[in-house]
Design a protein around this motif. Structure first.
Motif, PDB file in Angstrom:
ATOM      1  N   LEU A   1      47.106 122.725  48.036  1.00 58.57           N
ATOM      2  CA  LEU A   1      47.696 122.722  49.374  1.00 58.57           C
ATOM      3  C   LEU A   1      48.520 121.466  49.587  1.00 58.57           C
ATOM      4  CD1 LEU A   1      47.798 123.941  52.318  1.00 58.57           C
ATOM      5  CD2 LEU A   1      45.845 122.432  52.799  1.00 58.57           C
ATOM      6  N   VAL A   2      49.754 121.637  50.072  1.00 57.98           N
ATOM      7  CA  VAL A   2      50.607 120.500  50.428  1.00 57.98           C
ATOM      8  C   VAL A   2      51.175 120.749  51.819  1.00 57.98           C
ATOM      9  CG1 VAL A   2      52.641 119.132  49.851  1.00 57.98           C
ATOM     10  CG2 VAL A   2      51.222 120.083  48.012  1.00 57.98           C
TER      11      VAL A   2
ATOM     12  N   MET B   1      52.772 124.430  51.804  1.00 55.43           N
ATOM     13  CA  MET B   1      52.920 125.030  50.479  1.00 55.43           C
ATOM     14  C   MET B   1      51.539 125.280  49.887  1.00 55.43           C
ATOM     15  SD  MET B   1      56.254 125.047  50.205  1.00 55.43           S
ATOM     16  CE  MET B   1      56.543 125.388  48.457  1.00 55.43           C
ATOM     17  N   TRP B   2      51.387 126.428  49.260  1.00 56.05           N
ATOM     18  CA  TRP B   2      50.152 126.751  48.554  1.00 56.05           C
ATOM     19  C   TRP B   2      50.514 127.233  47.147  1.00 56.05           C
ATOM     20  CZ3 TRP B   2      45.198 125.867  48.479  1.00 56.05           C
ATOM     21  CH2 TRP B   2      44.360 126.662  47.696  1.00 56.05           C
ATOM     22  N   LYS B   3      50.078 126.482  46.140  1.00 55.98           N
ATOM     23  CA  LYS B   3      50.395 126.782  44.746  1.00 55.98           C
ATOM     24  C   LYS B   3      51.901 126.930  44.540  1.00 55.98           C
ATOM     25  CE  LYS B   3      45.947 128.852  43.507  1.00 55.98           C
ATOM     26  NZ  LYS B   3      45.245 130.015  42.940  1.00 55.98           N
ATOM     27  N   GLY B   4      52.647 126.052  45.192  1.00 64.95           N
ATOM     28  CA  GLY B   4      54.093 126.040  45.032  1.00 64.95           C
ATOM     29  C   GLY B   4      54.847 127.060  45.852  1.00 64.95           C
ATOM     30  N   LYS B   5      54.140 127.870  46.637  1.00 65.28           N
ATOM     31  CA  LYS B   5      54.792 128.889  47.463  1.00 65.28           C
ATOM     32  C   LYS B   5      54.641 128.525  48.931  1.00 65.28           C
ATOM     33  CE  LYS B   5      53.862 132.626  44.168  1.00 65.28           C
ATOM     34  NZ  LYS B   5      53.199 133.949  43.974  1.00 65.28           N
ATOM     35  N   GLN B   6      55.704 128.744  49.696  1.00 63.01           N
ATOM     36  CA  GLN B   6      55.670 128.380  51.108  1.00 63.01           C
ATOM     37  C   GLN B   6      54.884 129.395  51.914  1.00 63.01           C
ATOM     38  OE1 GLN B   6      59.418 127.311  52.810  1.00 63.01           O
ATOM     39  NE2 GLN B   6      58.566 126.848  54.791  1.00 63.01           N
ATOM     40  N   VAL B   7      54.045 128.883  52.819  1.00 56.28           N
ATOM     41  CA  VAL B   7      53.292 129.705  53.766  1.00 56.28           C
ATOM     42  C   VAL B   7      53.867 129.431  55.149  1.00 56.28           C
ATOM     43  CG1 VAL B   7      51.024 130.272  54.706  1.00 56.28           C
ATOM     44  CG2 VAL B   7      51.231 129.508  52.325  1.00 56.28           C
TER      45      VAL B   7
ATOM     46  N   ARG C   1      44.344 134.813  61.185  1.00 57.37           N
ATOM     47  CA  ARG C   1      45.767 134.970  60.861  1.00 57.37           C
ATOM     48  C   ARG C   1      46.188 133.986  59.766  1.00 57.37           C
ATOM     49  NH1 ARG C   1      50.310 137.364  62.272  1.00 57.37           N
ATOM     50  NH2 ARG C   1      52.261 136.186  62.194  1.00 57.37           N
ATOM     51  N   VAL C   2      45.667 132.761  59.817  1.00 52.19           N
ATOM     52  CA  VAL C   2      45.984 131.782  58.775  1.00 52.19           C
ATOM     53  C   VAL C   2      45.521 132.293  57.418  1.00 52.19           C
ATOM     54  CG1 VAL C   2      45.356 129.506  57.877  1.00 52.19           C
ATOM     55  CG2 VAL C   2      46.082 129.747  60.250  1.00 52.19           C
ATOM     56  N   ARG C   3      44.299 132.793  57.344  1.00 54.69           N
ATOM     57  CA  ARG C   3      43.794 133.328  56.075  1.00 54.69           C
ATOM     58  C   ARG C   3      44.683 134.465  55.562  1.00 54.69           C
ATOM     59  NH1 ARG C   3      37.628 133.508  58.135  1.00 54.69           N
ATOM     60  NH2 ARG C   3      36.823 131.609  57.141  1.00 54.69           N
ATOM     61  N   LYS C   4      45.092 135.332  56.468  1.00 55.66           N
ATOM     62  CA  LYS C   4      45.940 136.462  56.082  1.00 55.66           C
ATOM     63  C   LYS C   4      47.256 135.969  55.493  1.00 55.66           C
ATOM     64  CE  LYS C   4      48.148 140.632  57.923  1.00 55.66           C
ATOM     65  NZ  LYS C   4      48.359 141.457  59.160  1.00 55.66           N
ATOM     66  N   LYS C   5      47.830 134.932  56.087  1.00 57.78           N
ATOM     67  CA  LYS C   5      49.103 134.404  55.593  1.00 57.78           C
ATOM     68  C   LYS C   5      48.951 133.788  54.209  1.00 57.78           C
ATOM     69  CE  LYS C   5      51.578 133.598  59.913  1.00 57.78           C
ATOM     70  NZ  LYS C   5      52.301 132.619  60.746  1.00 57.78           N
ATOM     71  N   PHE C   6      47.872 133.046  53.995  1.00 62.20           N
ATOM     72  CA  PHE C   6      47.649 132.458  52.672  1.00 62.20           C
ATOM     73  C   PHE C   6      47.409 133.554  51.630  1.00 62.20           C
ATOM     74  CE2 PHE C   6      47.112 128.444  54.862  1.00 62.20           C
ATOM     75  CZ  PHE C   6      47.504 127.510  53.922  1.00 62.20           C
ATOM     76  N   ARG C   7      46.698 134.603  52.019  1.00 60.21           N
ATOM     77  CA  ARG C   7      46.400 135.668  51.062  1.00 60.21           C
ATOM     78  C   ARG C   7      47.621 136.524  50.740  1.00 60.21           C
ATOM     79  NH1 ARG C   7      40.536 136.734  53.876  1.00 60.21           N
ATOM     80  NH2 ARG C   7      39.443 135.066  52.749  1.00 60.21           N
ATOM     81  N   GLN C   8      48.659 136.422  51.570  1.00 59.62           N
ATOM     82  CA  GLN C   8      49.905 137.104  51.244  1.00 59.62           C
ATOM     83  C   GLN C   8      50.595 136.450  50.052  1.00 59.62           C
ATOM     84  OE1 GLN C   8      51.966 137.022  55.010  1.00 59.62           O
ATOM     85  NE2 GLN C   8      51.067 138.940  55.706  1.00 59.62           N
ATOM     86  N   VAL C   9      50.320 135.163  49.815  1.00 59.10           N
ATOM     87  CA  VAL C   9      50.892 134.479  48.642  1.00 59.10           C
ATOM     88  C   VAL C   9      49.862 134.295  47.536  1.00 59.10           C
ATOM     89  CG1 VAL C   9      52.617 133.302  50.064  1.00 59.10           C
ATOM     90  CG2 VAL C   9      50.471 132.142  49.542  1.00 59.10           C
TER      91      VAL C   9
ATOM     92  N   THR D   1      50.726 125.950  66.033  1.00 59.68           N
ATOM     93  CA  THR D   1      49.279 125.898  66.193  1.00 59.68           C
ATOM     94  C   THR D   1      48.568 126.105  64.871  1.00 59.68           C
ATOM     95  OG1 THR D   1      49.535 126.778  68.432  1.00 59.68           O
ATOM     96  CG2 THR D   1      47.328 126.849  67.480  1.00 59.68           C
ATOM     97  N   GLU D   2      49.048 127.039  64.071  1.00 61.22           N
ATOM     98  CA  GLU D   2      48.433 127.303  62.772  1.00 61.22           C
ATOM     99  C   GLU D   2      48.550 126.095  61.850  1.00 61.22           C
ATOM    100  OE1 GLU D   2      49.494 132.093  63.005  1.00 61.22           O
ATOM    101  OE2 GLU D   2      50.666 130.752  61.733  1.00 61.22           O
ATOM    102  N   PHE D   3      49.714 125.453  61.846  1.00 60.73           N
ATOM    103  CA  PHE D   3      49.924 124.270  61.013  1.00 60.73           C
ATOM    104  C   PHE D   3      48.944 123.167  61.400  1.00 60.73           C
ATOM    105  CE2 PHE D   3      51.786 120.192  59.966  1.00 60.73           C
ATOM    106  CZ  PHE D   3      52.319 120.382  58.697  1.00 60.73           C
ATOM    107  N   LEU D   4      48.812 122.914  62.696  1.00 64.19           N
ATOM    108  CA  LEU D   4      47.931 121.853  63.151  1.00 64.19           C
ATOM    109  C   LEU D   4      46.466 122.194  62.891  1.00 64.19           C
ATOM    110  CD1 LEU D   4      49.698 120.857  66.484  1.00 64.19           C
ATOM    111  CD2 LEU D   4      49.727 119.626  64.311  1.00 64.19           C
ATOM    112  N   LEU D   5      46.124 123.474  62.941  1.00 63.38           N
ATOM    113  CA  LEU D   5      44.753 123.883  62.639  1.00 63.38           C
ATOM    114  C   LEU D   5      44.437 123.639  61.163  1.00 63.38           C
ATOM    115  CD1 LEU D   5      42.989 127.001  64.037  1.00 63.38           C
ATOM    116  CD2 LEU D   5      42.759 126.457  61.625  1.00 63.38           C
ATOM    117  N   VAL D   6      45.362 124.041  60.280  1.00 66.02           N
ATOM    118  CA  VAL D   6      45.157 123.809  58.848  1.00 66.02           C
ATOM    119  C   VAL D   6      45.067 122.311  58.571  1.00 66.02           C
ATOM    120  CG1 VAL D   6      46.183 124.041  56.546  1.00 66.02           C
ATOM    121  CG2 VAL D   6      46.237 125.968  58.135  1.00 66.02           C
TER     122      VAL D   6
END
Length: 238
Positions: A146-147, A156-162, A210-218, A167-172
């Motif tokens: 995670l970056v 970024m997760w494993k080099g792919k943009q999420v 929703r955050v989990r769903k977005k990460f799992r899309q990549v 609000t989601e960014f600040l939560l992560v």
């Protein structure tokens, strides 16, 4: 010579012209620039051509309701969004959060409350783009794969943009800065919304889903955000 700050632009989308008029007057008196739309289609066209700093969307509108408008906006924009929902309509609130709204207010609402929420969300948006205190130079937070770049507001997760909302960014970020530490919902509310802003627990739960769903899309094996039932959530560093 010091330059004059450019006022934030707020988009109001509601088919009730009385609400548009009264809220516009209040916001303009507080120094905001306001653009108004009476239906979802005209709002989509206007905001795609000229984005605003924040949008306030009613849900039940002609020609395109607020849910569809939010979905279409989220395909191209992470612009902060506040939903106006019907009184006691929990389904509207939950669906709005799951589609990517940052906050919601229930009708009938206090204009002062709306103003407070708008200012808080704009502050969060700007803070999310600025370097955070206690983070490495450049505003970069790296935790395994995670970056988070606070300056560019990118994840970024494993080099792919999420693609995350404010609000989601600040939560992560609130979870990732202390990997392994359990954060209860009140702590996450403070991290994602700021102090003195009340939201209930289901709001945080909806954002996490929703955050989990977005990460799992990549990455369909993403499992770094763990639920500890009765306690809260934690980030597990890979």
């Amino acid at each position: 010579m010091r330059s004059t700050p450019v006022p934030h632009t707020i988009a109001l989308v509601d088919d009730d012209r009385n609400i548009l008029t009264s809220v516009s007057m209040t916001l303009e008196q507080e120094g905001f620039t306001v653009r108004t739309f009476t239906d979802g289609e005209s709002a989509l066209q206007g905001l795609m051509a000229r984005p605003a700093d924040l949008a306030v969307l009613d849900i039940k509108m002609p020609r395109m309701d607020g849910m569809e408008l939010l979905q279409r906006l989220r395909q191209r924009s992470a612009m902060p969004v506040i939903f106006l929902t019907s009184k006691d309509d929990e389904l509207d609130e939950l669906m709005g959060l799951r589609l990517g709204a940052d906050d919601y207010i229930t009708k009938p609402f206090s204009q002062r409350l709306l103003l407070e929420r708008i200012r808080a969300l704009l502050r969060r948006n700007e803070a999310g783009r600025a370097e955070g205190s206690g983070t490495p130079a450049g505003g970069i937070i790296a935790r395994g794969d995670l970056v988070l770049d606070e300056t560019k507001h990118t994840c970024m997760w494993k080099g792919k943009q999420v693609q995350l909302t404010v609000t989601e960014f600040l939560l992560v970020k609130a979870l990732a800065v202390r990997p392994g530490m359990v954060k209860n919902r009140d702590q996450l509310i403070d991290g994602a919304y700021g102090e003195n802003i009340y939201v209930d627990d289901r709001t945080i739960d909806s954002h996490v889903k929703r955050v989990r769903k977005k990460f799992r899309q990549v990455d369909d094996e993403f499992a770094q955000i763990e639920t500890l039932y009765g306690l809260g959530y934690r980030y597990k560093e890979a």
